[in-house]
Write an enzyme that holds these catalytic residues in place. Structure first.
Site, PDB file in Angstrom:
ATOM      1  N   CYS A  24       0.802  -1.228   0.000  1.00 21.09           N
ATOM      2  CA  CYS A  24       0.000   0.000   0.000  1.00 21.09           C
ATOM      3  C   CYS A  24       0.834   1.277   0.000  1.00 21.09           C
ATOM      4  O   CYS A  24       1.978   1.281   0.438  1.00 21.09           O
ATOM      5  CB  CYS A  24      -0.879   0.079   1.238  1.00 21.09           C
ATOM      6  N   GLY A 125       0.616  -1.398   5.921  1.00 20.94           N
ATOM      7  CA  GLY A 125       1.196  -2.259   6.942  1.00 20.94           C
ATOM      8  C   GLY A 125       0.332  -3.483   7.139  1.00 20.94           C
ATOM      9  O   GLY A 125      -0.584  -3.749   6.360  1.00 20.94           O
ATOM     10  N   CYS A 258      11.494  -0.848   8.083  1.00 20.87           N
ATOM     11  CA  CYS A 258      11.682  -1.908   7.082  1.00 20.87           C
ATOM     12  C   CYS A 258      12.878  -1.593   6.179  1.00 20.87           C
ATOM     13  O   CYS A 258      12.834  -0.665   5.368  1.00 20.87           O
ATOM     14  CB  CYS A 258      10.419  -2.035   6.238  1.00 20.87           C
ATOM     15  N   TYR A 264      14.447  -2.102  -2.128  1.00 22.94           N
ATOM     16  CA  TYR A 264      13.646  -2.271  -3.338  1.00 22.94           C
ATOM     17  C   TYR A 264      12.376  -1.409  -3.440  1.00 22.94           C
ATOM     18  O   TYR A 264      12.103  -0.841  -4.479  1.00 22.94           O
ATOM     19  CB  TYR A 264      13.251  -3.751  -3.470  1.00 22.94           C
ATOM     20  N   CYS A 404       7.536 -11.915   5.031  1.00 26.21           N
ATOM     21  CA  CYS A 404       7.265 -10.708   5.814  1.00 26.21           C
ATOM     22  C   CYS A 404       5.841 -10.777   6.349  1.00 26.21           C
ATOM     23  O   CYS A 404       4.924 -11.110   5.612  1.00 26.21           O
ATOM     24  CB  CYS A 404       7.416  -9.471   4.934  1.00 26.21           C
ATOM     25  N   CYS A 454      14.177  -3.235  10.699  1.00 26.49           N
ATOM     26  CA  CYS A 454      13.709  -4.616  10.664  1.00 26.49           C
ATOM     27  C   CYS A 454      14.476  -5.321   9.547  1.00 26.49           C
ATOM     28  O   CYS A 454      14.590  -4.797   8.438  1.00 26.49           O
ATOM     29  CB  CYS A 454      12.211  -4.664  10.369  1.00 26.49           C
ATOM     30  N   CYS A 457      13.213 -10.656   7.171  1.00 23.98           N
ATOM     31  CA  CYS A 457      13.180 -11.562   6.018  1.00 23.98           C
ATOM     32  C   CYS A 457      14.582 -12.046   5.648  1.00 23.98           C
ATOM     33  O   CYS A 457      14.733 -12.931   4.809  1.00 23.98           O
ATOM     34  CB  CYS A 457      12.452 -10.929   4.826  1.00 23.98           C
TER      35      CYS A 457
HETATM   36 FE1  SF4 Z   1      10.698  -5.213   5.614  1.00 30.57          FE
HETATM   37 FE2  SF4 Z   1      11.567  -7.733   5.487  1.00 30.57          FE
HETATM   38 FE3  SF4 Z   1      10.958  -6.609   7.875  1.00 30.57          FE
HETATM   39 FE4  SF4 Z   1       9.017  -7.150   6.109  1.00 30.57          FE
HETATM   40  S1  SF4 Z   1      10.328  -8.663   7.175  1.00 30.57           S
HETATM   41  S2  SF4 Z   1       9.233  -5.276   7.339  1.00 30.57           S
HETATM   42  S3  SF4 Z   1      10.048  -6.764   4.118  1.00 30.57           S
HETATM   43  S4  SF4 Z   1      12.619  -6.024   6.437  1.00 30.57           S
END
Ligand code: SF4
Length: 482
Positions: A24, A125, A258, A264, A404, A454, A457
């Site tokens: 989003c 989110g 993130c 990307y 994610c 974060c 992933c």
């Molecule tokens: Fe971003 Fe990966 Fe964390 Fe999801 S898991 S918020 S894609 S860094």
């Protein structure tokens, strides 16, 4: 371990599905006579964050007006629908969704009329405890109209014992967990909120006397508006006739922005989490060149995702950058496959190699990620078929090992090739002469921080855990993604 052949069978047919998708983008304007038009343009600037549906809700101070549709912004908002969106305030939303949930009913903003007045919400989110909250709300008599986690927030606001709307929003948000950047609209104000961990971006801008909220700053440039600042994690801003009022209503939590927004998702011309996306991507490429050097004749980016990292790699390695793959920008998300199979058809529709550049060269291909590996395999083969003597793959992020749960649409874990295969196994699968990923430490050096991002992933360490009762939902979500 999932065998590669099985992973290949479960892949979707076309190239555009072998990527992560942002779910989003959100936008809001307060205090401008052309609020809906500005929101329309703002959503254009955020179109890369979601192309399946879009919507705008405006207010003229007396009531809210709403227009939503399926598809891209330019297709939905012709002159007629925009003229119906009256008033000086507006919020908007663009959405990406998986095929099963791509319905107009799930298009945002969502609007309700409750005892606390008319209200609409747009969300970027994903909430990790939406399932259990929804279950409790339904047992208490709430009737849901959509399959979205966002609607849970509206029900919690409507049921809150707090009479004041801002207090009810805070009360509702204290019950949800996970990732949310939100914009709300009422009859006389817009409200922006970032969750306490700040997973997703949200920025404040200014256009003359008008105030703007946007997922990314690139949407401000389109309007000749000025970037003011990012909202802080856990901050709520109320924007009305009296200007901007800021609150910090939530207990502080460790920040988990993130990192993939930089790798990307966000546009390279945006400023996200206080950093230029373009600069960070180039630094990712520089770090990659230092960590994974290779002797070669040319650097070739996979367009468009590898462009800026390739620039950084080329600068650091002093190997010339060449645009050896040309992208066809006019490929839609669906198309008809010819009856007679053409090798690598999906990739060929989107990318074409420049034989004159690739022939008899040692090529370093740069991309930002390898998700299932199927697309990389086709691109490597395509470059080889165009005459390349050697093909070396370099990836400007760490291996993607987990899905994610915070607002990005990812394949389930078993489909992520790096979750079940070593780097050398992946190299053999994509048929590259060598393969090198950037390390997590290299990524953190590129964003110049190692604590406030974060990286789940890449690590499988999730900062906001799924509560026990949500596991069933998580499994259902993963199953849905197959
Ligand atoms: Fe971003 Fe990966 Fe964390 Fe999801 S898991 S918020 S894609 S860094």
């Amino acid at each position: 371990m999932v065998r590669l052949a099985e992973a290949a069978v479960s892949q979707k047919t076309f190239i555009e599905d072998d990527r992560f998708h942002e779910e989003c983008g959100i936008f809001g304007v307060c205090g401008h006579s052309e609020a809906a038009n500005l929101t329309y343009l703002g959503l254009h600037g955020l179109q890369h964050r979601g192309q399946e549906s879009a919507g705008i809700v405006s207010s003229n101070g007396e009531r809210l007006f709403e227009e939503k549709g399926m598809g891209q912004v330019a297709r939905i908002f012709k002159k007629g629908p925009l003229e119906k969106l009256k008033g000086d305030l507006a919020i908007g939303h663009v959405r990406y969704s998986t095929a099963g949930t791509s319905t107009l009913g799930n298009a945002q903003p969502f609007r309700i009329d409750s005892r606390k007045g008319e209200l609409a919400i747009a969300h970027n989110g994903n909430l990790v405890n939406a399932f259990s909250l929804r279950d409790a709300l339904e047992r208490a008599g709430s009737i849901f109209r959509t399959g979205s986690d966002t609607e849970v927030i509206l029900h919690l606001i409507a049921r809150s014992p707090q009479q004041d709307l801002e207090a009810a929003i805070v009360d509702a948000l204290k019950q949800v967990r996970g990732a949310y950047s939100l914009v709300f609209i009422t009859r006389d104000r817009i409200i922006g909120v970032r969750d306490p961990r700040g997973f997703r971006p949200l920025s404040l801008g200014r256009l003359g006397p008008a105030h703007i909220l946007t997922s990314e700053s690139c949407a401000l440039d389109l309007l000749d508006a000025t970037f003011v600042r990012d909202l802080d994690p856990g901050e709520m801003v109320v924007i009305g006739a009296g200007g901007v009022t800021s609150y910090r209503p939530f207990p502080p939590e460790p920040v988990s922005q993130c990192i993939f927004e930089h790798v990307y998702f966000s546009r390279p011309d945006s400023r996200v989490f206080g950093r230029s996306v373009h600069e960070v991507r180039k630094r990712l490429g520089r770090e990659l060149a230092r960590e994974q050097p290779v002797e070669a004749d040319i650097i070739v980016p996979v367009p468009d995702s590898g462009m800026y990292a390739a620039l950084g790699f080329s600068e650091e390695s002093r190997i010339p950058l060449e645009f050896g793959l040309v992208r066809n920008h006019y490929v839609g998300r669906t198309f008809i496959e010819p009856r007679q199979a053409i090798r690598h058809f999906g990739v060929k529709l989107k990318l074409n190699p420049v034989r004159a550049l690739l022939d008899n060269r040692r090529v370093v291909l740069i991309d930002d990620s390898i998700v299932r590996g199927t697309t990389s395999r086709k691109i490597v083969s395509m470059v080889r078929a165009a005459g390349a003597r050697e093909v070396h793959m370099r990836v400007s992020s760490a291996p993607t090992v987990g899905p994610c749960y915070y607002g990005v649409d990812t394949p389930r874990r078993a489909e992520l090739i790096a979750s079940t295969h070593s780097v050398d196994e992946i190299r053999r699968y994509i048929r590259a002469d060598s393969l090198g990923y950037l390390s997590l430490e290299g990524m953190e050096r590129a964003v110049e921080e190692n604590r406030s991002f974060c990286t789940s992933c890449y690590t499988n360490r999730y900062p906001v855990a799924f509560p026990e009762e949500e596991q069933a939902q998580k499994v259902a979500v993963e199953r849905h993604r197959t």
